[in-house]
Design a protein around this motif. Sequence first.
Motif, PDB file in Angstrom:
ATOM      1  N   GLY A  58       0.819  -1.203   0.000  1.00  0.00           N
ATOM      2  CA  GLY A  58       0.000   0.000   0.000  1.00  0.00           C
ATOM      3  C   GLY A  58       0.847   1.245   0.000  1.00  0.00           C
ATOM      4  O   GLY A  58       0.600   2.194  -0.755  1.00  0.00           O
ATOM      5  N   ARG A 128      -5.407   1.660  -1.261  1.00  0.00           N
ATOM      6  CA  ARG A 128      -6.421   1.467  -0.229  1.00  0.00           C
ATOM      7  C   ARG A 128      -6.689  -0.023   0.010  1.00  0.00           C
ATOM      8  O   ARG A 128      -6.792  -0.465   1.160  1.00  0.00           O
ATOM      9  N   GLU A 132      -6.184  -1.903   3.589  1.00  0.00           N
ATOM     10  CA  GLU A 132      -7.285  -2.539   4.318  1.00  0.00           C
ATOM     11  C   GLU A 132      -6.947  -3.984   4.666  1.00  0.00           C
ATOM     12  O   GLU A 132      -7.338  -4.480   5.730  1.00  0.00           O
ATOM     13  N   TRP A 195      -5.449   1.475   8.695  1.00  0.00           N
ATOM     14  CA  TRP A 195      -6.772   2.081   8.519  1.00  0.00           C
ATOM     15  C   TRP A 195      -6.644   3.565   8.213  1.00  0.00           C
ATOM     16  O   TRP A 195      -7.375   4.111   7.377  1.00  0.00           O
ATOM     17  N   ALA A 198      -5.558   4.068   4.648  1.00  0.00           N
ATOM     18  CA  ALA A 198      -6.664   3.731   3.751  1.00  0.00           C
ATOM     19  C   ALA A 198      -7.647   4.888   3.680  1.00  0.00           C
ATOM     20  O   ALA A 198      -8.143   5.243   2.593  1.00  0.00           O
TER      21      ALA A 198
END
Length: 411
Positions: A58, A128, A132, A195, A198
């Motif tokens: 990510g 994202r 997650e 989180w 994201a």
Amino acid sequence: MRFIPLTLALFALAAPVAADEIGERLVHVLESGEAGASAAAFAEACAADAPEACFAAGLTGLVGGVERFSQGLYRHGAMAPRMPAAAMMLGIDPAMVSAPPNPHPEPLDYAGLRALLEDFIVTLDTARAHFEIAAQQGDYVLPIDPMAVRFDINGDGRVDEAETLAFFFTALLDFDEMPAEGADTHIGFDRADAWWFAGYTQIVAAPVDFLLAHDFSAFFEAVMHRVFPRAGLPMQDYVAGGALVMDAESDAFIADVIAAIHTADFPVADPARLSGVRERLKSITRLSRSNWQAILAETDDDRELVPSPSQTSLMPGQSVTQEVVDAWLAALDSVDALLDGDLLVPHWRFRQGFDLRAYFETATETDIVMLLAGQGALPFLADGPIADADSFAAANAVFGDDWPIFALWFN
């Protein structure tokens, strides 16, 4: 606009310095400016059910996407508007506007700009998804010194001192005090921060997707020569004309402001995409709640990006109490009520309120002037409770004038 550089800086803060191979590789690629080229390898490791690798996928995908987008802007000679007055309006140090853009920019058209934005959206959504996955499980802490992260902003294959987070923090951000030389500026990133990241991908994606849902070609041709002064746009040769009120350059700037207002009527080109913007906004509040659920469950205190009331805050002069957490969660509830149409946006001209849900799901155009004037708002007026100060009473009481800091910090 002043928060945009900070938002981009916060995106690059996470890079693990773990003892394992993934952590060592991740910190190396972020500090050497090789993040984008490494995203695919981390994504493969993520598929093998390694949460740290998902976090790395990510992060490197996100940093690489920011790099590609900034390189695209540089390729076409993007710069801050060449007017001290404009710089002040945008919250930019006037001294920064004279920084030279690409001396040999490529031409840019409307389709080319949309393509840049489309690619950026794909990057954000891919990041994202990895964040997650990384947020679901894993007891990891990945420390990094944010000042060591590097970006290849102009795509020349090198990263110099002007392409580091240290440069962005010191040159672009209005911080009263920077960390003292030699201070430990590491931040420990964990599952809760996945989180957080994201959510931030969607904070950036929502306005970009909103723009892409519309046809903004007339606006592009009328005023975007102010951002891309040598990319072949129709008005690029007329940034200074005859003097009418003040001087040639200032008067041309005023004329472009008028043109911007006149062309700020955007037909909706993709209704499904516009409706999807509301879902993106709702995902931000959902991800923020998940972030806080994970934060409040933590039992360690390892240089937290966003601390719980029982952890130590790294933000100078700002602590997080249970009252702060409760006020933030209450504010998220009010935002959701606005997005669902259960709470209406006040309009200065009407006793009824503006239904955001109806706008996102049924609008055929976004005429900013007419929406503000009132006529454009008529199709979206509804009866029901209208948001006021009481709707965000807890947040107003706790955050006060510091609410932008907390909004940026907590997302």
